[in-house]
Scaffold this active site. Structure first.
Site, PDB file in Angstrom:
ATOM      1  N   CYS A 105       0.834  -1.208   0.000  1.00 32.15           N
ATOM      2  CA  CYS A 105       0.000   0.000   0.000  1.00 32.15           C
ATOM      3  C   CYS A 105       0.867   1.254   0.000  1.00 32.15           C
ATOM      4  O   CYS A 105       0.360   2.368  -0.063  1.00 32.15           O
ATOM      5  CB  CYS A 105      -0.920   0.029   1.210  1.00 32.15           C
ATOM      6  SG  CYS A 105      -2.004  -1.384   1.294  1.00 32.15           S
ATOM      7  N   ASP A 139       2.719   2.333   2.530  1.00 30.20           N
ATOM      8  CA  ASP A 139       3.110   2.866   3.838  1.00 30.20           C
ATOM      9  C   ASP A 139       3.032   1.838   4.960  1.00 30.20           C
ATOM     10  O   ASP A 139       2.085   1.072   5.064  1.00 30.20           O
ATOM     11  CB  ASP A 139       2.340   4.142   4.223  1.00 30.20           C
ATOM     12  CG  ASP A 139       0.926   4.192   3.683  1.00 30.20           C
ATOM     13  OD1 ASP A 139       0.317   3.107   3.564  1.00 30.20           O
ATOM     14  OD2 ASP A 139       0.430   5.305   3.415  1.00 30.20           O
ATOM     15  N   CYS A 186       5.245   8.109   2.470  1.00 30.98           N
ATOM     16  CA  CYS A 186       5.489   9.416   1.879  1.00 30.98           C
ATOM     17  C   CYS A 186       5.884  10.418   2.966  1.00 30.98           C
ATOM     18  O   CYS A 186       5.857  10.102   4.162  1.00 30.98           O
ATOM     19  CB  CYS A 186       4.249   9.899   1.147  1.00 30.98           C
ATOM     20  SG  CYS A 186       2.863  10.201   2.230  1.00 30.98           S
ATOM     21  N   CYS A 230      -2.650   9.244   6.057  1.00 29.46           N
ATOM     22  CA  CYS A 230      -1.373   9.200   6.787  1.00 29.46           C
ATOM     23  C   CYS A 230      -1.614   9.455   8.276  1.00 29.46           C
ATOM     24  O   CYS A 230      -1.016   8.816   9.137  1.00 29.46           O
ATOM     25  CB  CYS A 230      -0.389  10.244   6.270  1.00 29.46           C
ATOM     26  SG  CYS A 230       0.050  10.035   4.537  1.00 29.46           S
TER      27      CYS A 230
END
Lengths: 412, 141
Positions: free
Chosen positions: B42, B44, B68, B111
């Site tokens: 995915c 992350d 990221c 995130c």
């Protein structure tokens, strides 16, 4: 080592317009500004002369006759016109019916070919999307195996825009001619960089674009074979009947002049550029592989364009890597850098694995890329990868000898 | 996409990077809660390790993150915020607070969710190791 930043290593996205191209275009903005369709005065004649010269320049680059070149707004339009226009003409059954014919393409084409093919699928055509092998090269054998008696069109790109791999185009072209099937190839990354001869390479339809070969944006060309066989296309844009009726609309005279000049320059400089670009690519790939572990160059080892390097850096996510090399302009296959939030479908298509797709950078070079810039990039990327690996839980696991594929991850 | 100054700062100078031992070491330590969320495919993976006293105060926190810039910044920020809090206080941290602090754009909200999840997962791990019942809401996501 004084290098001017930011460094542009995204030439597969677009190239700088060559100053000689810009110079050739300038008179056509405000002096020779006529409409090429104005047949009765000097202004129209000047514009028309300019366009016909450009048509010859474009034809010469690909070994075609000038009459076989149709100017478009770029490769997306060229691909659409070729694929939809040919399907419509060579269809086995009228619109509205099923069983209109079979088309062969592959899963890692540009969206400008894939999406027209998907549309045709909804409109009664059957499409085979070939899956590439791990090295990314589509062979004539793969196409032969997919051929059917009702196959009307094959559309396979000459070279891939993300990984630079080169498909077996002359062989596929010969196969298509043998079988009486129309062959289209998207030459966006190939034409202008590599020797092209539509006769030798058995191509019926070839689309390419100005801004990938040091010309302006918004202009491209489609080669349409006129003999053996004479290829016909259904127009997408109707109107004034320009471009042999295949593409109506007042010609983008300045753009076309620039496009022609860019073609002429590519023909002259191709051999020199090609050698130089290949050296740069090798310098970058060897430099990065030599500096770090788990660096994977994606695509076929040798059958690749000289100006595109696609490299995965294990355990590091692509967008964060780009953030760490802010003074280098390049692309990534990471989901976070795409509008769709999906990792590169090209790398996924090769079976690279999603995690290495997320970890990839595409670095592409052009006429003005220097060795110093490559060395700067190697240094800068190595440092950023090192920084990010210190942060990476995956790198820790790798170092501990844990096989990442054996872990049960918590998916979102 | 332009990043906020705070994201860039956390990216360039991440706080509390590291771990309290290898993955196999920390598995058996009752004073360490480990949360690993996300998946490599995915794009992350966040790993949060919390060092917790017997009475439930988070003494120290370490993170590692594959993801990221916003994911790295979110997890770095999470370590700063949990330190010194009790586990119950840390559970009150909401992803929306992280979004606000880092000025994350909508596409990066996941995130912050991941960072909140990593806090929950680490505390859950610590509670399990110490025989404390885990509240249902810990699995809310």
């Amino acid at each position: 080592m004084a290098v001017k930043t930011p460094i542009y290593l995204d030439n597969a996205a677009t190239t700088r317009c060559d100053p000689r191209v810009v110079e050739a275009m300038l008179p056509y903005f405000s002096e020779k500004f006529g409409n090429a369709g104005s047949r009765n005065h000097r202004f129209g004649w000047d514009a028309e002369d300019g366009i016909e010269t450009a048509r010859e320049q474009a034809a010469r680059l690909i070994g075609a006759d000038a009459k076989e070149v149709i100017f478009t707004s770029g490769a997306t339009e060229g691909n659409n016109l070729a694929v939809k226009g040919a399907a419509e003409i060579y269809a086995k059954a009228p619109a509205g019916q099923q069983g209109r014919g079979h088309i062969i393409t592959c899963t890692i084409e540009h969206k400008a070919v894939l999406d027209p093919c998907k549309r045709l699928q909804r409109e009664g055509f059957e499409v085979t999307f070939l899956d590439p092998p791990a090295d990314g090269v589509i062979t004539a054998e793969m196409v032969r195996a997919a051929m059917r008696p009702d196959t009307i069109l094959v559309s396979i790109m000459w070279a891939n825009n993300e990984i630079g791999t080169i498909n077996e185009v002359p062989q596929i072209g010969r196969l298509c001619h043998e079988k009486g099937v129309i062959f289209h190839t998207d030459g966006t990354q190939w034409v202008g960089k590599m020797p092209t001869d539509v006769e030798r390479d058995c191509i019926d339809l070839l689309s390419w674009s100005g801004h990938k070969m040091y010309g302006p944006k918004g202009v491209g060309a489609l080669y349409v074979r006129r003999r053996k066989p004479r290829v016909r296309l259904e127009a997408l844009i109707d109107g004034g009947g320009q471009e042999r009726g295949m593409r109506s609309g007042t010609q983008n005279v300045t753009g076309i002049i620039g496009f022609g000049k860019a073609c002429e320059l590519c023909l002259v400089e191709m051999e020199h550029d090609r050698e130089r670009l290949l050296k740069l690519r090798r310098r970058l790939e060897d430099g990065l592989s030599g500096r770090m572990e788990v660096v994977q160059v994606n695509g076929h080892r040798d059958r690749r364009l000289p100006h595109i390097a696609n490299i995965s850096f294990g355990f590091v996510e692509g967008e964060s890597l780009m953030m760490g090399i802010k003074d280098i302009a390049c692309s990534s296959g990471s989901a976070c850098t795409s509008a769709s939030l999906e990792p590169s479908y090209v790398l996924k298509g090769l079976g690279v694995g999603d995690e290495l797709a997320h970890s990839s950078l595409r670095l592409s070079f052009g006429r003005w890329t220097t060795e110093e810039e490559i060395d700067y990039a190697i240094e800068s990327i190595s440092k950023a990868v090192e920084h990010l690996r210190k942060l990476s839980p995956l790198y820790d696991l790798y170092k501990e000898g844990v096989d990442l594929s054996t872990i049960e991850w918590q998916h979102h | 996409m332009a990043y906020s100054e705070k994201v860039v700062d956390h990216f360039q100078n991440p706080r509390n990077v590291g771990s309290f031992g290898s993955s196999s070491d920390v598995k058996t330590r009752a004073d360490i809660g480990v949360g690993i969320v996300g998946a490599p495919e995915c794009g992350d993976v966040m790993q949060l390790q919390l060092k917790v006293t017997a009475d439930g105060v988070i003494e120290d926190a370490k993170f590692k993150c594959f993801g990221c810039g916003s994911a790295i910044a979110s997890s770095s920020l999470a370590t700063e915020w949990v330190k010194g809090r009790t586990v119950d206080e840390a559970l009150q941290i909401k992803n929306t607070q992280i979004v606000e602090e880092l000025a994350l754009p909508p596409v990066k909200i996941h995130c912050s969710v991941l960072a909140e999840d990593s806090i929950r997962a680490a505390i859950e791990d610590w509670k399990k190791k110490n025989g404390i019942a885990v509240a249902e809401e810990a699995n809310a996501h």
